[in-house]
Scaffold this motif. Structure first.
Motif, PDB file in Angstrom:
ATOM      1  N   ASP A 194     -36.295  25.597   9.039  1.00  0.00           N
ATOM      2  CA  ASP A 194     -35.678  26.646  10.173  1.00  0.00           C
ATOM      3  C   ASP A 194     -34.373  26.435  10.559  1.00  0.00           C
ATOM      4  OD1 ASP A 194     -35.182  28.444  12.142  1.00  0.00           O
ATOM      5  OD2 ASP A 194     -36.973  27.771  13.235  1.00  0.00           O
ATOM      6  N   MET A 195     -33.341  27.302  10.071  1.00  0.00           N
ATOM      7  CA  MET A 195     -31.920  26.948  10.173  1.00  0.00           C
ATOM      8  C   MET A 195     -31.655  26.986  12.017  1.00  0.00           C
ATOM      9  SD  MET A 195     -30.926  25.922   7.423  1.00  0.00           S
ATOM     10  CE  MET A 195     -28.915  25.812   7.897  1.00  0.00           C
ATOM     11  N   ARG A 196     -32.348  27.886  12.409  1.00  0.00           N
ATOM     12  CA  ARG A 196     -32.151  27.652  13.953  1.00  0.00           C
ATOM     13  C   ARG A 196     -32.288  26.178  14.412  1.00  0.00           C
ATOM     14  NH1 ARG A 196     -35.301  33.111  15.089  1.00  0.00           N
ATOM     15  NH2 ARG A 196     -36.850  31.481  13.929  1.00  0.00           N
ATOM     16  N   HIS A 197     -33.422  25.888  14.197  1.00  0.00           N
ATOM     17  CA  HIS A 197     -33.886  24.346  14.599  1.00  0.00           C
ATOM     18  C   HIS A 197     -32.788  23.291  14.140  1.00  0.00           C
ATOM     19  CE1 HIS A 197     -36.317  21.121  15.892  1.00  0.00           C
ATOM     20  NE2 HIS A 197     -36.240  20.591  14.793  1.00  0.00           N
ATOM     21  N   LEU A 198     -32.233  23.609  12.998  1.00  0.00           N
ATOM     22  CA  LEU A 198     -31.158  22.662  12.425  1.00  0.00           C
ATOM     23  C   LEU A 198     -29.803  22.742  13.540  1.00  0.00           C
ATOM     24  CD1 LEU A 198     -30.413  20.097  10.635  1.00  0.00           C
ATOM     25  CD2 LEU A 198     -29.832  22.264   9.190  1.00  0.00           C
ATOM     26  N   ASP A 199     -29.668  23.962  13.735  1.00  0.00           N
ATOM     27  CA  ASP A 199     -28.237  24.150  14.431  1.00  0.00           C
ATOM     28  C   ASP A 199     -28.608  23.699  15.955  1.00  0.00           C
ATOM     29  OD1 ASP A 199     -27.090  25.833  12.483  1.00  0.00           O
ATOM     30  OD2 ASP A 199     -27.647  27.712  13.372  1.00  0.00           O
ATOM     31  N   ARG A 200     -29.629  23.949  16.599  1.00  0.00           N
ATOM     32  CA  ARG A 200     -30.006  23.266  17.836  1.00  0.00           C
ATOM     33  C   ARG A 200     -29.858  21.591  17.645  1.00  0.00           C
ATOM     34  NH1 ARG A 200     -34.149  27.114  18.059  1.00  0.00           N
ATOM     35  NH2 ARG A 200     -35.503  25.243  17.393  1.00  0.00           N
ATOM     36  N   LEU A 201     -30.324  21.037  16.703  1.00  0.00           N
ATOM     37  CA  LEU A 201     -30.069  19.753  16.627  1.00  0.00           C
ATOM     38  C   LEU A 201     -28.510  19.248  16.348  1.00  0.00           C
ATOM     39  CD1 LEU A 201     -32.989  18.589  13.876  1.00  0.00           C
ATOM     40  CD2 LEU A 201     -32.988  18.104  16.295  1.00  0.00           C
ATOM     41  N   VAL A 202     -27.816  19.925  15.596  1.00  0.00           N
ATOM     42  CA  VAL A 202     -26.427  19.794  15.387  1.00  0.00           C
ATOM     43  C   VAL A 202     -25.681  20.217  16.900  1.00  0.00           C
ATOM     44  CG1 VAL A 202     -24.388  20.628  14.476  1.00  0.00           C
ATOM     45  CG2 VAL A 202     -26.552  20.349  13.013  1.00  0.00           C
ATOM     46  N   ASP A 203     -26.174  20.975  17.500  1.00  0.00           N
ATOM     47  CA  ASP A 203     -25.578  21.388  18.979  1.00  0.00           C
ATOM     48  C   ASP A 203     -25.822  20.296  19.829  1.00  0.00           C
ATOM     49  OD1 ASP A 203     -24.031  23.193  20.136  1.00  0.00           O
ATOM     50  OD2 ASP A 203     -25.671  24.364  21.053  1.00  0.00           O
ATOM     51  N   GLN A 204     -26.991  19.702  19.816  1.00  0.00           N
ATOM     52  CA  GLN A 204     -27.286  18.576  20.655  1.00  0.00           C
ATOM     53  C   GLN A 204     -26.368  17.170  20.133  1.00  0.00           C
ATOM     54  OE1 GLN A 204     -31.570  18.313  20.457  1.00  0.00           O
ATOM     55  NE2 GLN A 204     -31.867  19.542  22.114  1.00  0.00           N
ATOM     56  N   MET A 205     -26.243  17.063  18.938  1.00  0.00           N
ATOM     57  CA  MET A 205     -25.677  15.799  18.722  1.00  0.00           C
ATOM     58  C   MET A 205     -24.075  15.896  18.997  1.00  0.00           C
ATOM     59  SD  MET A 205     -25.557  15.042  14.478  1.00  0.00           S
ATOM     60  CE  MET A 205     -24.407  13.626  13.978  1.00  0.00           C
ATOM     61  N   ILE A 206     -23.543  17.197  18.964  1.00  0.00           N
ATOM     62  CA  ILE A 206     -22.118  17.389  19.347  1.00  0.00           C
ATOM     63  C   ILE A 206     -22.116  17.364  20.772  1.00  0.00           C
ATOM     64  CG2 ILE A 206     -20.388  19.103  19.316  1.00  0.00           C
ATOM     65  CD1 ILE A 206     -21.191  20.119  16.654  1.00  0.00           C
ATOM     66  N   GLU A 207     -22.993  17.815  21.419  1.00  0.00           N
ATOM     67  CA  GLU A 207     -22.740  18.011  23.003  1.00  0.00           C
ATOM     68  C   GLU A 207     -22.832  16.489  23.661  1.00  0.00           C
ATOM     69  OE1 GLU A 207     -24.116  19.550  27.028  1.00  0.00           O
ATOM     70  OE2 GLU A 207     -23.872  20.721  25.246  1.00  0.00           O
TER      71      GLU A 207
END
Length: 142
Positions: free
Chosen positions: A4-17
């Motif tokens: 699920d790309m939305r799930h991956l995007d959330r992981l990347v967002d948290q990583m950056i934040e």
């Protein structure tokens, strides 16, 4: 395996934040290892949440607000919309200043303190790195 790309995007967002260099995620059918290169650093908003309450959040006069992360600078929420801010605008703490796009994730960058925008130092769509000057501002003391 379906990712699920939305799930991956959330992981990347948290990583950056959070300013993480590496993030490992695993469940029953998925194993993901995300690795960032460069100088990872938490976003300004996150850093301010972690600052001690006694530390003053208001900088010296003629302050420059800089990019907290790698990405692309956008002045407006969408191409057809008006920019978030213009030179001369009085801005409240927490008011959106721009959007920074990183890895197809759009993050609103908010004013870390009340100020007046003196000048906008980046062009719309410009690639930025941590520390890139975005705005020259005059702090507003309460």
């Amino acid at each position: 395996m379906t990712l699920d790309m939305r799930h991956l995007d959330r992981l990347v967002d948290q990583m950056i934040e959070l300013g993480l260099e590496r993030l490992k995620y695993q469940d029953a059918e998925t194993h993901i290892l995300l690795v960032r290169s460069g100088n990872p650093r938490p976003s300004t908003a996150h850093a301010l949440r972690l600052a001690p309450a006694a530390a003053p959040a208001v900088p010296d006069p003629a302050e420059t607000i800089t990019a907290p992360m790698y990405g692309r600078f956008y002045r407006a929420p969408a191409p057809e919309d008006a920019p978030f801010v213009q030179a001369g605008d009085d801005i409240a703490e927490g008011q959106p200043l721009c959007i920074i796009e990183a890895m197809k994730t759009l993050s609103r960058f908010e004013a870390p303190f009340a100020c007046r925008i003196v000048s906008i130092l980046c062009d719309n769509g410009q690639d930025i790195v941590p520390g890139t000057p975005l705005f020259t501002v005059e702090p507003r003391h309460a």
